[in-house]
Scaffold this motif. Sequence first.
Motif, PDB file in Angstrom:
ATOM      1  N   LEU A 236      58.250  96.786   8.803  1.00 53.84           N
ATOM      2  CA  LEU A 236      57.308  97.595   9.566  1.00 53.84           C
ATOM      3  C   LEU A 236      56.088  96.749   9.918  1.00 53.84           C
ATOM      4  N   LEU A 237      55.507  97.016  11.066  1.00 56.80           N
ATOM      5  CA  LEU A 237      54.340  96.278  11.534  1.00 56.80           C
ATOM      6  C   LEU A 237      53.150  97.214  11.672  1.00 56.80           C
ATOM      7  N   ARG A 238      51.980  96.682  11.379  1.00 55.98           N
ATOM      8  CA  ARG A 238      50.756  97.469  11.533  1.00 55.98           C
ATOM      9  C   ARG A 238      50.444  97.677  13.010  1.00 55.98           C
ATOM     10  N   LEU A 239      50.037  98.897  13.359  1.00 54.85           N
ATOM     11  CA  LEU A 239      49.505  99.138  14.697  1.00 54.85           C
ATOM     12  C   LEU A 239      48.147  98.444  14.808  1.00 54.85           C
ATOM     13  N   GLN A 240      48.060  97.457  15.669  1.00 59.57           N
ATOM     14  CA  GLN A 240      46.841  96.662  15.779  1.00 59.57           C
ATOM     15  C   GLN A 240      45.903  97.289  16.813  1.00 59.57           C
TER      16      GLN A 240
END
Length: 333
Positions: A236-240
């Motif tokens: 999962l990736l952080r919403l930047q």
Amino acid sequence: MSPELQLDSRGRLRHLLTLEGLGAELLTEILDTAEELEHSLRGPDKKLPLLRGRTVVNLFFEPSTRTRTTFELAAKRLSADVLNLQLAASSTSKGETLFDTLKTLEAMQVDMFVVRHEASGAAHFFAQHAAPGVAILNAGDGRHAHPTQGLLDLFTIRRYKGPDIDCFRKLRVAIVGDVLHSRVARSDIHGLRALGTTDIRVVAPPTLVPAGIEQMGVSVHHDMDEGIDGVDVVILLRLQKERMLGAYLPSMSEFHRDFGLTRARARALRPDAIIMHPGPINRGVEIEGDVAYGPQSLILQQVRHGIAVRMAVMAMILGQASVRTRPRRRSTR
């Protein structure tokens, strides 16, 4: 980016700027070295003398907690002298300002700069202009690359999915979320591809998928349930949000509904699937809180593994790679 900038004439690391172009043998050597270093630090003594007398400067133009702290710990556990500098970055700082900063600090007889910058290519700029014998390690540059995060993700996957390079060939990996702004996603994809993974899925709304990413050897999915179906690894990736200047999403709640790892979606994963996230986590957006610390999550293990991986890279770049006490794994590729 040219691999010859990163490697010397013998194919050894002189800088680490990106995983793009690095081969399976070198990546495996880094992971094996990290294993040995982690094994060496399991006793009461948490320091090794490999970089005694060396000076490492953490030069961070962007805020960071996990990355800066783990780099600092890694250097100190190798007995290096460490200087931490957090400098404000500006849109005009790539150029003469960076050059002047580099040359000023080089005059202090620094051996390695760990550089984090908001501009893609900043670490390469440093490497191109660094004096001979001064190493540059990219701790994240813009949207371009975060090679040590990619390496620690590979290390974590290998630790839980198999003891050698062959484990990567049969993996199904989903990378979910803000791929457009993610340097982690790019580094993970380059590393996984180099180690033989062919089923890499990018799962995100159309507004958060970079144009032409299929050319990196991935498949694109705009449906979360379809994209994570049957996978072995979910990254999962952080919403930047700080990089989102336009209307990329209707709302955080809608993103969570459509692309968040909810309890229901976690239950639908394979029982042996692992869940990863580079942090920091937006709770209730990319992932629900109890899933983040549930039995399939390796998020905290990633942080711990980051220290050993960064130690390995520092030791190898500064020429102290002979740290193994056990035979190397051999690639059968």
